[in-house]
Design an enzyme around this catalytic site. Structure first.
Site, PDB file in Angstrom:
ATOM      1  N   HIS A  47     -37.798  70.724 -18.751  1.00 13.08           N
ATOM      2  CA  HIS A  47     -38.653  69.538 -18.658  1.00 13.08           C
ATOM      3  C   HIS A  47     -39.854  69.821 -17.749  1.00 13.08           C
ATOM      4  O   HIS A  47     -40.992  69.463 -18.066  1.00 13.08           O
ATOM      5  CB  HIS A  47     -37.828  68.369 -18.129  1.00 13.08           C
ATOM      6  CG  HIS A  47     -38.641  67.193 -17.681  1.00 13.08           C
ATOM      7  ND1 HIS A  47     -39.394  66.435 -18.547  1.00 13.08           N
ATOM      8  CD2 HIS A  47     -38.812  66.652 -16.443  1.00 13.08           C
ATOM      9  CE1 HIS A  47     -39.999  65.470 -17.862  1.00 13.08           C
ATOM     10  NE2 HIS A  47     -39.669  65.584 -16.595  1.00 13.08           N
ATOM     11  N   HIS A  71     -42.201  68.493  -9.910  1.00 10.74           N
ATOM     12  CA  HIS A  71     -42.339  67.041  -9.758  1.00 10.74           C
ATOM     13  C   HIS A  71     -41.023  66.284  -9.608  1.00 10.74           C
ATOM     14  O   HIS A  71     -40.985  65.228  -8.997  1.00 10.74           O
ATOM     15  CB  HIS A  71     -43.190  66.438 -10.884  1.00 10.74           C
ATOM     16  CG  HIS A  71     -42.463  66.239 -12.176  1.00 10.74           C
ATOM     17  ND1 HIS A  71     -42.425  67.201 -13.154  1.00 10.74           N
ATOM     18  CD2 HIS A  71     -41.748  65.193 -12.655  1.00 10.74           C
ATOM     19  CE1 HIS A  71     -41.716  66.750 -14.190  1.00 10.74           C
ATOM     20  NE2 HIS A  71     -41.296  65.532 -13.911  1.00 10.74           N
ATOM     21  N   GLU A  75     -36.777  64.198  -5.782  1.00  7.61           N
ATOM     22  CA  GLU A  75     -36.019  63.023  -6.189  1.00  7.61           C
ATOM     23  C   GLU A  75     -34.633  63.394  -6.726  1.00  7.61           C
ATOM     24  O   GLU A  75     -33.661  62.692  -6.467  1.00  7.61           O
ATOM     25  CB  GLU A  75     -36.810  62.244  -7.248  1.00  7.61           C
ATOM     26  CG  GLU A  75     -36.421  60.779  -7.261  1.00  7.61           C
ATOM     27  CD  GLU A  75     -37.132  60.004  -8.352  1.00  7.61           C
ATOM     28  OE1 GLU A  75     -37.948  60.607  -9.078  1.00  7.61           O
ATOM     29  OE2 GLU A  75     -36.855  58.803  -8.479  1.00  7.61           O
ATOM     30  N   ASP A  76     -34.557  64.475  -7.463  1.00  7.49           N
ATOM     31  CA  ASP A  76     -33.318  64.770  -8.183  1.00  7.49           C
ATOM     32  C   ASP A  76     -32.515  65.946  -7.644  1.00  7.49           C
ATOM     33  O   ASP A  76     -31.458  66.259  -8.193  1.00  7.49           O
ATOM     34  CB  ASP A  76     -33.631  65.046  -9.672  1.00  7.49           C
ATOM     35  CG  ASP A  76     -34.189  63.819 -10.365  1.00  7.49           C
ATOM     36  OD1 ASP A  76     -33.984  62.710  -9.821  1.00  7.49           O
ATOM     37  OD2 ASP A  76     -34.819  63.957 -11.426  1.00  7.49           O
ATOM     38  N   ASP A 137     -45.415  63.962 -17.729  1.00 11.11           N
ATOM     39  CA  ASP A 137     -43.973  63.777 -17.561  1.00 11.11           C
ATOM     40  C   ASP A 137     -43.458  62.775 -18.593  1.00 11.11           C
ATOM     41  O   ASP A 137     -42.470  62.996 -19.286  1.00 11.11           O
ATOM     42  CB  ASP A 137     -43.740  63.274 -16.126  1.00 11.11           C
ATOM     43  CG  ASP A 137     -42.322  62.819 -15.875  1.00 11.11           C
ATOM     44  OD1 ASP A 137     -41.400  63.629 -16.091  1.00 11.11           O
ATOM     45  OD2 ASP A 137     -42.130  61.660 -15.451  1.00 11.11           O
TER      46      ASP A 137
END
Ligand code: MN
Length: 715
Positions: A47, A71, A75-76, A137
């Protein structure tokens, strides 16, 4: 997709790109996302790669591509932003942080909310590139939307249709928009999408052959005229726009002329018109389908000639004819169609200007090879007069630059503003004069009750920036002052009622008699001393007298004339009981006559009273009387004074009364043995309400006096 492919792609347009650095970014992303997979089953890092690749299609700079690769990392994954900052510098870290913040937004679906989100996105474009990464994205997420559960698909598709596609459009990224719309449409209206897709596909080969045939015919004719187009092509299909046209124009698929469309790109404007003439001479133009956007550009500067003709084999064909420069403009967004394809979106001129400015930046991008200069050029001051911040729930609030937590609190709710005592921005306590920054998540700490501080209005403290908050604070204090004044006015008035022995009356009526709209206004005026309580007392006493005109002795009665000629009519009449006749209620100054009653003294009538004019009365009982020349009409008033007994108290009261030239008709004093409270009762010969209140005030101010009041009725 492999990292190698991406690096090749980048190298092709940016020979100076630091491929080692890009590869390091990929390695960090791959390591951070290790073990994570997408719903499609691919490793997660795919991704990141695809997102970066979409941006590489737009020839974006190295930092943007690195940020795109990273990116989703903070967050992940467990790799913090700080690591990215350390490895790739502040610029990349800021971009990644910006994308992370945008992802945290709760995306609502109401149109106004969508609109503010779009603005907000642009505002975040202190780094436009953050928005570009987010769009890329989203595009990749849309391309892989099929892999996630249907309910989620619909939600994301709607969001894309309502927010991301218009945003891409506003940024002039027409191709991006087209793809987002088609992907969203496919998930929102699968049947309609399929229907149009099928119709388009049915004779896809035929269509292509047809377009090629049309182009060939045209090319030959143009050559005869000495024109060699720079490019001639079939125009790409945009399923959603075909659907949109069918719905908007109420047409069937067959009636949508631009299903078969060609585009002719030439060098000069003159050539555009020559081509147009040739097209129209080859095939019959369809009436009403010709638009000259060269002579009359659209407001967004889009220029082109549009026409539709009955082409070879009697099929409608649309043609767009423009110069190279016009085409570039259109492709890069200057003509992003957003004006005429989105008639529902209300136009925001200020916003539009800003976007035009962004578009210019995007134009420059093509010329600027120095990455540093490009980055600087993208650091925009768009929306420098507004900040966009979030409530804890993720709602967006738009405030003027320099706005503080108090401004924010008042914007959310007036009550929250009043009770604001502190604030947190992004989870950290900030002072109340903190200047909110776009992207801040603001939480207001409130007191259970209470109001604003007067300090908030002090401009030198910089606690409040917006006019809206200031006005609400001012109103609070105005209301508060009013409430206090009303309470004070009520207390004064009640005290006065008691003192004058008056019964409570309708305050609204009283207010009207002073030209106030209502009781509260009257009380406020009394509280503020705009209206003296003295004035009110006088009015009340007079009103009371007028309300009971025939009451004996308490009324102003004319004294018997003292001039010799009238004196002789009744001798010593001053000692007789006098009363004002109920039938005609004479007032001082009216011509009057006396009537001697049997056993009840003299009744005073107006001379024109019907009872006096009546011939049956005994005329000899009438006596001539006049108001005194200098009328000093008096009436007895019973006054009671409560005081701590002291020597000389009675004398002091007497002197107050005699200073007013008032007679004391009778007086008595009772002194309590135990409590030393003296109660003095006196009947005073009072000339006017004004005089009465004056005397009461003076007695009230004497030492030791607890209370002085008029006593009425049985009291
Ligand atoms: Mn992502």
């Amino acid at each position: 997709m492999e990292i190698e492919t991406l690096l090749e792609q980048i190298k092709a347009y940016n020979p100076e790109a630091d491929l080692t650095r890009l590869r390091r970014a990929y390695d960090l992303a791959a390591a951070a996302h290790a073990g994570q997979t997408r719903a499609t089953g691919e490793p997660y890092v795919a991704h990141a790669l695809q997102t970066a690749s979409i941006l590489a299609d737009f020839h974006l700079d190295e930092d943007t591509l690195i940020a795109a690769l990273l990116h989703d990392v903070p967050e992940d994954t467990s790799v913090p932003l700080a690591t990215i900052q350390k490895e790739f510098g502040d610029a990349v870290a800021r971009l990644v942080d910006g994308v992370t913040k945008l992802s945290g937004l709760r995306l609502g679906m109401e149109q106004t909310h969508a609109e503010s989100l779009r603005k907000m996105f642009l505002a975040m474009a202190e780094e436009i590139r953050v928005v570009l990464i987010k769009l890329a994205d989203r595009l990749h997420n849309m391309r892989t939307l099929y892999a996630i559960p249907p309910e989620k698909q619909r939600r994301i598709a709607r969001e894309t249709m309502e927010i991301f596609a218009p945003l891409a459009n506003r940024l002039g990224m027409y191709n991006l928009r087209r793809e987002l719309e088609d992907l969203a449409f496919k998930h929102l209206e699968p049947e309609k999408f399929k229907e149009i897709e099928t119709l388009l596909a049915e004779d896809k080969d035929d269509q292509q052959a047809y377009i090629q045939q049309t182009i060939a015919i045209l090319r030959e004719r143009l050559a005869q005229e000495g024109i060699t187009p720079v490019e001639m092509s079939g125009r790409p299909k945009h399923i959603y726009s075909i659907y949109d046209k069918m719905v908007r124009k109420g047409r069937d698929f067959d009636q949508i002329y631009d299903i078969r469309a060609i585009r002719v790109i030439v060098e000069t404007v003159r050539e555009c018109y020559v081509v147009l003439g040739i097209v129209h001479s080859l095939w019959v133009p369809i009436p009403g389908e010709f638009d000259d956007y060269i002579a009359k550009p659209k407001q967004n500067l889009y220029q082109s000639l549009h026409t539709a003709v009955i082409g070879p084999a009697g099929k409608p064909v649309e043609a767009q004819i423009r110069t190279v420069a016009m085409h570039q403009l259109a492709e890069f967004g200057i003509a992003a169609h957003w004006r005429y394809k989105e008639p529902d979106l209300h136009r925001d001129l200020a916003l539009e200007n800003k976007i035009n400015w962004i578009r210019q930046l995007m134009e420059w991008r093509k010329d600027i090879t120095d990455a540093g200069a490009f980055v600087d050029s993208l650091k925009t001051d768009v929306f420098q007069d507004e900040v966009y911040v979030f409530t804890p729930k993720g709602d967006i609030i738009e405030l003027a630059v320099g706005a503080t937590p108090i401004d924010f609190a008042y914007h959310v709710h007036t009550e929250i503003g009043h009770r604001c005592r502190g604030a947190k921005a992004n989870g950290k306590i900030v002072p109340l004069d903190y200047h909110l920054r776009t992207g801040d998540r603001v939480e207001i700490l409130t007191a259970k009750r209470g109001g604003p501080s007067r300090d908030w209005l002090n401009p030198s403290l910089g606690l409040v920036r917006t006019a809206r908050a200031r006005e609400k604070i001012r109103r609070y204090f105005r209301d508060q002052a009013r409430t206090q004044a009303i309470a004070q006015g009520r207390a004064l008035l009640e005290k006065e009622f008691h003192r004058l022995g008056l019964s409570q009356r309708n305050l609204d009526e009283l207010a009207k008699s002073f030209d106030y709209d209502n009781a509260d206004d009257l009380l406020e005026a009394i509280g503020h001393e705009d209206l003296s309580i003295q004035t009110v007392s006088v009015r009340l006493l007079e009103a009371e007298r007028q309300a009971a005109p025939a009451a004996a002795v308490e009324l102003p009665a004319p004294s018997v004339p003292k001039s010799p000629e009238t004196m002789l009519t009744v001798k010593g009449v001053g000692n007789l009981l006098q009363r004002v006749a109920r039938c005609c209620n004479p007032l001082p100054g009216d011509p009057v006559i006396g009537y001697i009653t049997r056993g009840h003294g003299i009744t005073i009538h107006r001379r024109d009273c019907h009872n006096i004019l009546n011939t049956t009365i005994e005329r000899e009982r009438l006596i001539a009387i006049n108001w005194e020349e200098n009328p000093r009409t008096v009436y007895p008033v019973l006054v009671q004074v409560r005081a701590f007994d002291r020597a000389g108290l009675m004398r002091d009261i007497s002197s107050v009364v005699s200073d007013e030239r008032v007679n004391i008709l009778s007086a008595n004093a009772l002194a309590g043995r135990q409590d030393r409270i003296a109660i003095i009762t006196a009947t005073l010969e009072i000339a006017s309400a004004d005089q009465l209140t004056r005397i009461l005030n003076k007695i009230d101010r004497l030492p030791n006096v607890i209370e002085v009041r008029r006593v009425t009725g049985g009291a």
